[in-house]
Scaffold this motif. Structure first.
Motif, short mmCIF file in Angstrom:
data_model
loop_
_atom_site.label_atom_id
_atom_site.label_comp_id
_atom_site.label_asym_id
_atom_site.label_seq_id
_atom_site.Cartn_x
_atom_site.Cartn_y
_atom_site.Cartn_z
N ASP A 39 0.79 -1.31 0.04
CA ASP A 39 -0.14 -0.03 0.08
C ASP A 39 0.91 1.46 0.01
O ASP A 39 0.13 2.42 -0.05
N ARG A 49 5.21 13.20 3.30
CA ARG A 49 4.77 12.98 4.76
C ARG A 49 5.87 12.82 5.70
O ARG A 49 5.69 13.20 6.73
N MET A 53 5.65 15.48 8.80
CA MET A 53 4.93 14.57 10.05
C MET A 53 5.89 15.34 11.43
O MET A 53 6.98 15.24 11.22
N GLY A 143 2.58 12.86 15.04
CA GLY A 143 2.25 11.64 14.42
C GLY A 143 3.14 10.37 15.13
O GLY A 143 2.50 9.37 14.85
N LEU A 144 4.17 10.82 15.80
CA LEU A 144 4.97 9.84 16.63
C LEU A 144 5.40 10.33 17.79
O LEU A 144 5.82 11.47 17.74
N ASP A 172 -6.75 9.77 14.20
CA ASP A 172 -5.42 10.33 14.40
C ASP A 172 -4.92 10.30 16.01
O ASP A 172 -3.74 10.85 16.40
N LEU A 307 7.66 3.22 10.53
CA LEU A 307 6.47 3.27 10.56
C LEU A 307 5.80 4.52 9.66
O LEU A 307 4.72 4.45 9.09
N ALA A 308 6.82 5.74 9.61
CA ALA A 308 6.14 6.62 9.17
C ALA A 308 6.05 6.53 7.31
O ALA A 308 5.45 7.08 6.89
N SER A 310 6.26 3.21 5.66
CA SER A 310 5.71 1.69 5.28
C SER A 310 6.81 1.16 4.27
O SER A 310 6.50 0.27 3.45
N MET B 1 1.77 3.50 7.55
CA MET B 1 1.08 3.68 8.96
C MET B 1 -0.51 3.81 8.56
O MET B 1 -1.30 3.74 9.43
N LYS B 3 -2.16 1.64 7.07
CA LYS B 3 -2.63 0.41 7.26
C LYS B 3 -2.78 -0.02 8.67
O LYS B 3 -3.98 -0.25 9.11
N LEU B 4 -2.02 0.69 9.58
CA LEU B 4 -2.06 0.72 11.05
C LEU B 4 -3.49 1.36 11.43
O LEU B 4 -4.20 0.72 12.24
N TRP B 5 -3.83 2.25 10.97
CA TRP B 5 -5.10 3.17 11.08
C TRP B 5 -6.27 2.41 11.04
O TRP B 5 -7.11 2.41 11.52
#
Lengths: 439, 179
Positions: A39, A49, A53, A143-144, A172, A307-308, A310, B1, B3-5
């Motif tokens: 994705d 992003r 972020m 965001g993190l 969020d 994480l930010a 993917s 992230m 997907k995480l959501w």
């Protein structure tokens, strides 16, 4: 042929093309590799992003200097840093963002300045103070959250705050928490998805309590120089300077303890008590190893980056590994595993539910209504808010003192939006509710 | 992230965000420990400030053993690191006991070197009570009392009774702790 030994003529990193500095990063951000999430939208969107972020980072100490530098070099461009400490001379050997002239200044401010100067285009916003000074609204903007904290208490606080902020209606509100920690040659990096996976409170028993020597050994048969120092710290101070509060940063106090420990050591024929050792034992200093910090910080920032973006599988997804431990004691060893969520975790075991209450009804009426709740009939509920013991079924003395509250109106006892914690001997979990008064 | 959501959406039922003034983790745990506390008639707790459950006084009135008939009180101070750290416990009276020194420090393994987060307040309180039933000369904090106990149980017993009346033993005056 002499030319080949000369440095190549490409512009210095960060000059001319603004992406030059990030070309290695861009390889990851723009190319589809075998592990890239299907994705993931590579290229511009993901670079965007990463740079927009907001990341919160708390704890600009030994681990923190590494993390802050790594975050900035990973492409995060809006970083906030919190630390309550000021710089001490003893920090300079490993906290490489600080120089001798900075001693006495705020760690957050100096670290932010330094990294901002070195990594062009990054904005770092420092805050000198405690994480506890900030409220949910503040934490909501990020965001993190990445932590390089030095105390369990601070970790538990940020964890409980992030778990409490999660709102099922608002995606969020779930802020991934990346926690790094080191102690000597050991360290860990872990990812918590508040309410979804095992939280810091679930993992509390992963922290070994500080090893302690029995009090009677200190009092009667010291065998090591450390025993003499602990004796001076715990027993002698209490006997002779009861009215002074021990300040471990006061050289006079440390000197006093050192002298006491030294004479006791002499008495028992023990060698090795020094001023530095006294300081170390009293302040519970565990020598920090710069390379442990570097390794753990790298692991944390790697997780933040993944994480930010993917661009690779990361730690922390439900039913996957979320905890990486590192040990450099003898050789280099890492072990990564899934720490399971605890069903009866006091923080994430039962999430607060909204409880609509009439401000004019009494506490007794509220307790009666608990006995009739369909999901869990609480026959003997004990109930409190953060500031007030509303009603305790036991011990007897607390029951007696809180009994007068039963006839009081709820509006006199709790505020709108406050949290209620309800326990009942029939249940392992603590039930929590957020009060919402009906108009 | 992203997907995480989407996973988050499926998991979280309906929880409200952001309660004001949350009950702290240490408070939650102490509340649980207190509700599981089943003290016999020889012990009771008292809360000078009922809203603050992290600080209280425990009274022990042994009904057997050498300290029978006395009343001993202990300050319990629990900090926000509980149960990672043990509660701090101190005897409020100056007493003659091999495992409690004149300042009120207590030598009980689970209060220090053997503390584990799985232990609870009940374990600590039972441990304290046990010290009055079986004073232990091999872990001395008051060396003089421990020596006395080792040398002669009879002498030790006399000294205990005398100290509990508020008399002095070997030049040290003790608090009167008789009920």
């Amino acid at each position: 042929m002499a030319d080949t030994a000369m440095p190549d003529s490409s512009p210095p990193l960060g000059a001319a093309d603004p992406r030059t500095r990030w070309r290695y990063l861009d390889n990851i951000l723009t190319r589809k590799g075998p592990f890239v999430d299907e994705d993931a939208i590579l290229g511009e969107p993901i670079i965007d992003r990463l740079s927009t972020m907001k990341v919160l980072f708390s704890g600009a100490g030994g681990l923190g200097c590494e993390i802050l530098k790594n975050l900035a070099l990973s492409g995060f461009k809006d970083i906030h840093v919190i630390d309550m400490d000021t710089i001490d001379v003893s920090n300079l050997n490993r906290q490489f963002l600080f120089r001798h002239v900075d001693v006495g200044r705020s760690k957050a401010a100096v670290a932010a300045e330094f990294v901002q100067k070195r990594v062009k285009g990054v904005t770092i916003t420092p805050y000198c103070g405690k994480i506890q000074d900030k409220d949910d609204e503040y934490y909501m903007q990020f965001g993190l959250v990445v932590c390089g904290l030095d105390s369990i208490e601070a970790r538990r606080w940020i964890n409980a705050t992030l778990v409490g902020m999660v709102d099922g209606e608002n995606m969020d509100s779930m802020k991934p928490l990346i926690d790094g920690g080191t102690e000597g040659f050991k360290g860990q990096a872990r990812v918590v998805l508040p309410t979804m996976t095992s939280c810091i409170e679930c993992q509390l028993d992963m922290h070994a309590p500080r090893p302690a020597v029995p009090l009677c050994t200190l009092a009667t048969i010291p065998r090591q120089p450390q025993h003499c120092i602990e004796w001076a710290h715990i027993i002698a101070w209490e006997e002779e300077r009861k009215d002074d509060t021990l300040d471990t940063d006061d050289p006079e106090h440390i000197t006093w303890l050192y002298q006491k420990a030294l004479s006791r050591a002499t008495e028992y024929g023990i060698h090795g008590v020094t001023y530095a050792m006294t300081q170390g034992v009293v302040k519970n200093i565990i020598p920090a190893i710069a390379s442990t910090n570097a390794i753990v910080a790298a692991a944390c920032c790697n997780e933040a980056f993944k994480l930010a973006t993917s661009t690779n599988p990361c730690l922390g997804f439900p039913e996957q590994n979320n905890y990486m431990m590192y040990s450099g004691d003898s050789g280099v060893y890492t072990y990564t595993f899934e720490h399971m969520k605890k069903e009866d975790c006091p923080v994430c075991g039962d999430l607060p539910k909204t409880l609509h209450l009439y401000p004019n009804s009494t506490l007794q009426e509220l307790l009666d209504s608990f006995a009739e709740r369909p999901e869990a009939q609480l026959k003997k509920p004990t109930i409190r808010t953060q500031s007030t013991s509303l009603y305790y079924q036991s011990p007897a003395s607390l029951e007696e003192k809180t009994r007068p509250n039963l006839v009081k109106k709820l509006s006199e006892l709790v505020g709108d939006g406050e949290e209620l914690a309800v326990t009942d001997p029939a249940f392992q979990v603590t039930f929590r509710f957020k009060v919402a008064f009906k108009k | 992230m992203l997907k995480l959501w989407s996973m988050q959406q499926q998991q979280a039922a309906s929880t409200p965000g952001g309660a004001k003034k949350r009950v702290t983790a240490a408070q939650l745990r102490v509340q649980k420990d207190l509700s599981e506390l089943a003290l016999g008639p020889t012990m009771k707790t008292e809360f000078p400030n009922p809203d603050d459950i992290l600080n209280f006084i425990l009274t022990i009135e042994p009904d057997e053993g050498l300290y029978n008939g006395g009343r001993f009180t202990f300050d319990f101070a629990i900090n926000q690191n509980f149960p990672h750290e043990p509660p701090k416990v101190r005897c409020r009276e100056k007493i003659y006991h091999p495992n409690i020194n004149l300042e009120g420090n207590v030598c009980l393994n689970i209060l220090r070197e053997d503390w584990k987060p799985v232990l609870n307040l009940h374990a600590v309180i039972v441990g304290l009570q046990f010290l009055f039933l079986e004073p232990n000369a091999s872990d001395p904090l008051n060396k003089i009392a421990a020596e006395d106990l080792k040398n002669s149980r009879e002498t030790f017993k006399r000294n205990v009774r005398s100290s509990m009346m508020g008399n002095s033993v070997k030049g040290e005056t003790f608090d009167r702790v008789m009920k």
